[in-house]
Write a protein that holds these residues in place. Sequence first.
Motif, short mmCIF file in Angstrom:
data_model
loop_
_atom_site.label_atom_id
_atom_site.label_comp_id
_atom_site.label_asym_id
_atom_site.label_seq_id
_atom_site.Cartn_x
_atom_site.Cartn_y
_atom_site.Cartn_z
N PHE A 129 0.83 -1.21 0.00
CA PHE A 129 0.00 0.00 0.00
C PHE A 129 0.86 1.25 0.00
O PHE A 129 0.65 2.18 -0.79
N ASN A 130 1.85 1.30 0.87
CA ASN A 130 2.66 2.51 1.02
C ASN A 130 3.59 2.74 -0.17
O ASN A 130 3.81 3.88 -0.58
N ASN A 131 4.15 1.67 -0.72
CA ASN A 131 5.16 1.82 -1.76
C ASN A 131 4.61 1.79 -3.17
O ASN A 131 5.29 2.25 -4.10
N ILE A 132 3.41 1.27 -3.33
CA ILE A 132 2.89 1.11 -4.69
C ILE A 132 1.49 1.70 -4.85
O ILE A 132 1.28 2.61 -5.66
N LEU A 133 0.52 1.21 -4.10
CA LEU A 133 -0.86 1.59 -4.36
C LEU A 133 -1.13 3.06 -4.05
O LEU A 133 -1.73 3.77 -4.88
N ARG A 134 -0.72 3.53 -2.89
CA ARG A 134 -0.99 4.93 -2.55
C ARG A 134 -0.34 5.90 -3.52
O ARG A 134 -1.01 6.83 -4.01
N PRO A 135 0.95 5.74 -3.86
CA PRO A 135 1.53 6.66 -4.86
C PRO A 135 0.89 6.51 -6.25
O PRO A 135 0.79 7.50 -6.98
N LEU A 136 0.45 5.31 -6.61
CA LEU A 136 -0.22 5.13 -7.90
C LEU A 136 -1.52 5.94 -7.93
O LEU A 136 -1.80 6.66 -8.89
N LEU A 137 -2.32 5.83 -6.89
CA LEU A 137 -3.57 6.58 -6.84
C LEU A 137 -3.31 8.08 -6.85
O LEU A 137 -4.06 8.85 -7.46
N SER A 138 -2.24 8.49 -6.19
CA SER A 138 -1.89 9.92 -6.20
C SER A 138 -1.55 10.39 -7.61
O SER A 138 -1.98 11.47 -8.03
N HIS A 139 -0.81 9.59 -8.36
CA HIS A 139 -0.50 9.93 -9.75
C HIS A 139 -1.78 10.08 -10.58
O HIS A 139 -1.85 10.91 -11.49
N LEU A 140 -2.78 9.29 -10.25
CA LEU A 140 -4.03 9.31 -11.01
C LEU A 140 -4.99 10.37 -10.51
O LEU A 140 -6.07 10.54 -11.08
N GLY A 141 -4.63 11.08 -9.45
CA GLY A 141 -5.50 12.11 -8.90
C GLY A 141 -6.61 11.57 -8.03
O GLY A 141 -7.61 12.26 -7.80
N VAL A 142 -6.45 10.35 -7.55
CA VAL A 142 -7.46 9.74 -6.68
C VAL A 142 -6.98 9.88 -5.24
O VAL A 142 -6.03 9.22 -4.82
N ASN A 143 -7.64 10.74 -4.49
CA ASN A 143 -7.21 11.01 -3.11
C ASN A 143 -8.34 10.85 -2.10
O ASN A 143 -8.10 10.96 -0.89
N GLU A 144 -9.55 10.63 -2.56
CA GLU A 144 -10.69 10.53 -1.66
C GLU A 144 -11.02 9.06 -1.42
O GLU A 144 -11.75 8.44 -2.18
N TYR A 145 -10.46 8.52 -0.38
CA TYR A 145 -10.74 7.13 0.01
C TYR A 145 -10.38 6.97 1.48
O TYR A 145 -9.66 7.80 2.07
N LYS A 146 -10.89 5.92 2.05
CA LYS A 146 -10.57 5.60 3.45
C LYS A 146 -9.81 4.28 3.49
O LYS A 146 -10.14 3.34 2.77
N THR A 147 -8.80 4.24 4.34
CA THR A 147 -7.95 3.07 4.45
C THR A 147 -8.21 2.36 5.78
O THR A 147 -8.32 3.01 6.82
N HIS A 148 -8.30 1.05 5.72
CA HIS A 148 -8.54 0.24 6.92
C HIS A 148 -7.50 -0.87 6.98
O HIS A 148 -7.37 -1.65 6.03
N GLU A 149 -6.76 -0.94 8.06
CA GLU A 149 -5.86 -2.07 8.28
C GLU A 149 -6.55 -3.08 9.20
O GLU A 149 -7.17 -2.69 10.20
N THR A 150 -6.46 -4.34 8.87
CA THR A 150 -7.12 -5.35 9.69
C THR A 150 -6.44 -5.43 11.06
O THR A 150 -5.21 -5.45 11.16
N GLN A 151 -7.26 -5.47 12.09
CA GLN A 151 -6.78 -5.57 13.46
C GLN A 151 -6.98 -6.96 14.04
O GLN A 151 -6.36 -7.32 15.04
N SER A 152 -7.87 -7.72 13.43
CA SER A 152 -8.18 -9.08 13.90
C SER A 152 -8.78 -9.85 12.75
O SER A 152 -8.98 -9.32 11.65
N THR A 153 -9.10 -11.10 13.00
CA THR A 153 -9.74 -11.94 11.97
C THR A 153 -11.17 -11.49 11.70
O THR A 153 -11.76 -11.93 10.71
#
Length: 473
Positions: A129-153
Amino acid sequence: MTPPAVVYNTDDGCFDCNPCSDSIRFKSDQSQKETTIAVANIICIVPKDNCGETVYSLLYLRNDAEATGIKDERLLLDNILLATVPKPLAERYLYAQLPPHLCPSGSRRGSMDIIVSTTSGTGTGASFFNNILRPLLSHLGVNEYKTHETQSTQTITELCNAKFIPRASERLPQTIILLSGDGGLTDMIDAFHSTLDSLTVPPTIALIPIGTGNAMANSLGLLACPAAGLVALLRGTPASIPTFAAEFSPGARYIIDEGRQRVPILRMSDDGHPRVYGGVVASWGMHAALVADSDTLEYRKFGADRFKLAAKEILYPSDGTEPHKFRGAVTLFKKDNQTQSKHEELLRRKEHMYVLASLVSNLEKDFMISPLSRPLDGRLWMVHFGPMSPSSVMQVMTSAYQRGQHVGNESISYEEIEGFRIELGELDERWRRICIDGKIIIVETGGWVKVHKDPKRLLNILLLQNSPHQCNN
């Protein structure tokens, strides 16, 4: 990420693109610097403003070892700037506008969420996410989203119940980018199918595979190239996900925490039996046992090889005994394709080695368990065979890695079914484990499991119909 200062020319002599080549070479007419990029690593080309002039940013995946010289399998997002885009590249990679599922969120225009599984595979979700997906979306001008990291099963199930299912019920569009293996997708399938019966607006799921086996992703071609999952995110079209329902006898429980804990199945069928839903595979016997045995931190560090290691332990027990013969009565539910009449077939065999039903073709990248399966066609195929010598079983498994050649073995049964039922005859709970999309459920002594195709399709997944890549790896 700061764009490189060098702008590469694409005039004749400075650009080399053979459609059948594994790579493309670019050269700057200013600095004479050359860059070679693997075709399979190219994601897209997007227009960029460069001091009032339009240039084109070619986004691709780069192995970190290329910069450090240290052997490293990590991929990073990188880019080069092109002065112009030659027609061959434009036709395959130019990305002019956002697809509907990536449009900025709004009150009724939809929402976008990204789920990062922190435990799938070898735990690379956050890094991806940090090294690929987030910068890719930034290049595309996509900045409106919410991120969720799993905390449990339970994180993905909780998100479905709290957010995604209510939005679907309100008929609001939503896109969910899922950085996960099969387990995360199964959590969504189970939550939606256990809760919703009425017509909704199906969420669009973009699956970015980071799991171990990645059966769904491999079967959809999302791992055919390093960039395939990201290309599907940009160019894929939504297609509905077929599913199956698995009902169990009353004492069935989930096995979690590396086999140390048992938790109840909370959702029930109309007749009061525990029920879960899946979209990949349902199995008993050797497959379920090796998935369960290898679901530990110690095994997971080996990636997909964990399944092979666990299989060898099951076939060649350390105490020198013969491999276990799984005891139970297996009934197949079938339908005549011409007359549409349904019937049941009780297998004469009472001892089994392998009983597996699949909605997908590949359980791993090269492990083609069901060669007649096609992406999302909804057909359920059963592979089953009885006890064999360990060497014979290993030969069958090896043949499955050879584009599904195992189904040509006269000792292997391979047939289309509507569902199946197993009445287990095992006393030791180790042999009463059922695998549903990688999750393990244990059935009580004398218990049973019944699996049947479910007619509802409540989720969509982005399917890459025609990839711009000619994937060579």
